[in-house]
Design a protein around this motif. Structure first.
Motif, PDB file in Angstrom:
ATOM      1  N   TYR A  32       1.159 -39.678 -36.411  1.00 51.77           N
ATOM      2  CA  TYR A  32       0.987 -39.079 -35.091  1.00 51.77           C
ATOM      3  C   TYR A  32       0.882 -40.196 -34.065  1.00 51.77           C
ATOM      4  O   TYR A  32       0.657 -41.365 -34.395  1.00 51.77           O
ATOM      5  N   GLU A  33       1.076 -39.836 -32.829  1.00 50.35           N
ATOM      6  CA  GLU A  33       0.986 -40.790 -31.735  1.00 50.35           C
ATOM      7  C   GLU A  33      -0.400 -40.704 -31.104  1.00 50.35           C
ATOM      8  O   GLU A  33      -0.883 -39.605 -30.817  1.00 50.35           O
ATOM      9  N   LYS A  34      -1.016 -41.852 -30.893  1.00 46.12           N
ATOM     10  CA  LYS A  34      -2.282 -41.919 -30.178  1.00 46.12           C
ATOM     11  C   LYS A  34      -1.990 -42.233 -28.714  1.00 46.12           C
ATOM     12  O   LYS A  34      -1.364 -43.247 -28.402  1.00 46.12           O
ATOM     13  N   ARG A  52      -4.168 -36.991 -29.751  1.00 47.02           N
ATOM     14  CA  ARG A  52      -3.300 -37.188 -30.910  1.00 47.02           C
ATOM     15  C   ARG A  52      -2.142 -36.194 -30.848  1.00 47.02           C
ATOM     16  O   ARG A  52      -2.368 -34.984 -30.883  1.00 47.02           O
ATOM     17  N   TYR A  53      -0.942 -36.743 -30.765  1.00 49.19           N
ATOM     18  CA  TYR A  53       0.259 -35.915 -30.667  1.00 49.19           C
ATOM     19  C   TYR A  53       1.093 -36.078 -31.931  1.00 49.19           C
ATOM     20  O   TYR A  53       1.430 -37.199 -32.328  1.00 49.19           O
TER      21      TYR A  53
END
Length: 652
Positions: free
Chosen positions: A147-149, A198-199
């Protein structure tokens, strides 16, 4: 020759040849090897889908990964933990089990690393058990499950993303530090973000779904399963679905194009019902799948995890930005996909049909107020509301205007709000109407200290809109007939509970209170009822019924009631009830717990009126000493005990 006769035979994966059931895996430099004489079809297929060269419609090959990388991934997936280990325990299964264990129990990274070291030392010397958390993350990175932060402002003003904001150290709106600040010393801990979104990117996950032939086939289920009897069993039978098909026929012509629903709500991550900490997951539902599949946990796509401790509220749009960007990309340009079922590439498009949430979240996502004078998001400025001064709340009594013009309830003024309903049903507050009302509106996100709340006058329609929702950035959103849904759970629980507890007059939960009764009297809706707000009903029990629910029993009384208007009166401090004339047989049933025992004493043999006598307290027969004077209206006394002579002598 391919499956073991020649141990040096090379499997030609790039030419479509599949790996056989027997694989030899060397561990490090050791001469020991692990024989794998079984198959792991799901894991093998997952790696194969992710790293196998696929073919487009013209037959040309496009390599996703090299052959050596593919073979390495297959070996890592199928290797057992140690020689002679049970078939079900592999490096991949052990990694996933322990990573889930860490998440479920909230283990710190250092504690988890120590646990892995202890377990690895207990296993045989030749093993593939992960040695640290870093090793696990590196291994799972090959699945593209990360995931992307994205750093966020502590006051929910913005996300530090994009060319302009990703390198900023302070929020451009409220000037709050991007990093954590010590509340005592005000020291900035640079590098440690104050809040992190979080994405979980949705496009790579969609690609993986189409790389599975079985999933790819299921994603076209909707195209051949429309209802034939006009009954709605799936969103494919809804008006919304048909509207999309009619407005965008090119989108509908490709059955693999996805249709999403979005759901969100807050929860406490510490496994209790306290609202002191609230985290909001945002979940996507894929409606292309069959009913029993689309709502299964493995097919619900967690896309965002909005941090706490405070709920985002009206500022939720700030956190939805990366998801909306991907949805715009999927609608406008599409994304190239490989369909493993048809073995061809195509450009996938997707649309967000609606959101599903409770009523407060409805207001946060739609940007409309859901309380007060204009609380109905469907009626909008035409909401019928009335303020009850004594009960201190707003009620909505104009629901009869949705009935047909010739409906008899429209003329029953005493049954409702005291007026005859002659208005027509209002126009629906559509997306186009919302956009028109929001012309020139500028959003102001963030929980920073703001000016005093603006005071609105009664009837001011400007308080209807709180913001321009980020969903209107989607090109199709304003023309959809149904943009937001209420979830069934809250309707079942809250509405039904309120109705039933009011009907049964449950103490503490009934909506009929003294203030409400007085408000009804002010509205002249209770003019025939005496202003005694502790209203009692008197009757005679005709039958006692016991309902047996196996685990418990419920007693119900069937009663005949005295007329509350003409059959009950008070004289000289006594309550008199007429038990002969005008008994009311409507609504005869009550719960035994709602009844109190009284006795009726008839005035005379010819009278229809009875005096109400309260029953003695329960268990008074068990008392050793009973003061009869408490329950007697008079006491016979001895005149000599009054000492009248002594009184006379004192007076003389």
């Amino acid at each position: 020759m391919r499956y073991g006769i020649d141990p040096d035979y090379d499997i030609w994966c790039a030419h479509g040849e599949e790996a056989g059931p027997s694989v030899q895996v060397l561990v490090g430099e050791s001469s020991d090897h692990i024989d794998v004489d079984y198959e792991l079809p799901e894991v093998h297929q997952m790696y194969k889908d992710a790293h196998f060269p696929f073919f487009d419609g013209a037959g040309s090959s496009r390599t996703v990964s090299t052959e050596e990388d593919y073979k390495k991934k297959v070996e890592e997936a199928e290797v057992p933990l140690y020689p002679g280990c049970k078939k079900k325990h592999t490096k991949l299964s052990a990694t996933l089990i322990f990573y889930k264990f860490k998440a479920d129990n909230g283990l710190a990274d250092s504690s988890f690393d120590e646990l892995l070291e202890v377990i690895k030392d207990m296993l045989p010397e030749v093993n593939t058990f992960p040695e640290s958390l870093h090793t696990i993350k590196k291994f799972l990175k090959g699945f593209d499950l990360g995931y992307e932060k994205i750093d966020a402002c502590i006051n929910d003003c913005c996300l530090f993303r994009g060319e302009k904001k990703k390198n900023m150290q302070n929020c451009p709106e409220c000037n709050a530090s991007r990093w954590k600040v010590n509340p005592r010393t005000n020291e900035i801990n640079a590098g440690v973000p104050a809040k992190v979104l979080r994405y979980f990117p949705i496009i790579p996950r969609i690609k993986r779904m189409f790389l599975s032939a079985s999933n790819s086939e299921l994603l076209t289920w909707h195209s051949t399963h429309h209802s034939q009897d006009d009954m709605m069993r799936h969103p494919v039978d809804s008006i919304q679905w048909r509207t999309v098909d009619q407005k965008w026929p090119s989108f509908a012509s490709e059955p693999r194009n996805l249709r999403f629903g979005l759901a969100t709500d807050g929860f406490n991550p510490y496994k209790n019902l306290s609202s002191t900490h609230s985290i909001w997951p945002v979940i996507l539902v894929i409606y292309n799948l069959p009913p029993n599949v689309c709502m299964s946990s493995e097919n619900l796509m967690l896309s965002l995890l909005i941090p706490g401790p405070k709920q985002p509220g009206n500022d939720i749009d700030v956190y939805l930005e990366p998801l909306i960007d991907d949805l715009k990309e999927l609608w406008t340009n599409g994304v190239e996909m490989y369909d493993a079922y048809k073995r061809a590439t195509f450009y996938l498009k997707a649309i967000l049909l609606w959101t599903v949430n409770d009523f407060p979240a409805y207001g946060n996502l739609a940007g409309l107020t859901t309380k007060g004078e204009f609380a109905c998001p469907v009626c909008g400025p035409d909401t019928c509301s009335k303020w009850l001064a004594l009960a201190n709340k707003t009620v909505y009594l104009g629901y009869r205007k949705f009935l047909a013009q010739n409906h008899p309830f429209r003329s029953k003024h005493k049954w409702f709000d005291g007026t005859k309903e002659r208005r027509r049903r209002p126009k629906i507050f559509t997306g186009l109407a919302v956009v028109h009302a929001l012309r020139g509106f500028k959003n102001n996100f963030g929980k920073k200290k703001k000016n005093a709340k603006k005071k609105y006058k009664k009837g001011d329609r400007s308080k209807l809109l709180k913001k321009k929702s980020i969903f209107f950035d989607l090109p199709y959103w304003e023309v959809l007939p149904l943009r937001h849904n209420l979830d069934v759970m809250h309707i079942e629980k809250n509405v039904c509970e309120s109705v039933l507890t009011t009907i049964l007059d449950v103490n503490g939960k009934s909506k009929i209170e003294n203030e409400s009764r007085r408000d009804l009297e002010l509205l002249e809706l209770m003019e025939d009822i005496e202003a005694d707000f502790s209203l009692n009903y008197y009757g005679i029990i005709r039958e006692i019924l016991v309902l047996d629910y196996y685990t418990f029993r419920l007693a119900i009384f069937r009663c005949d009631w005295a007329n509350i208007v003409s059959g009950v009166k008070k004289e000289d401090g006594f309550t008199l009830v007429n038990l002969h004339d005008g008994l009311d047989k409507k609504d005869p049933f009550i719960l035994a717990s709602h009844a109190k025992q009284v006795f009726y004493s008839r005035e005379s043999e010819s009278s229809s009126w009875y005096v109400v006598l309260k029953a003695p307290p329960r268990g008074f027969h068990d008392l050793e000493l009973f003061d009869e004077s408490v329950f007697m209206s008079y006491i016979l006394q001895d005149v000599s005990a009054l000492d009248i002579d002594n009184l006379d002598s004192d007076e003389s």
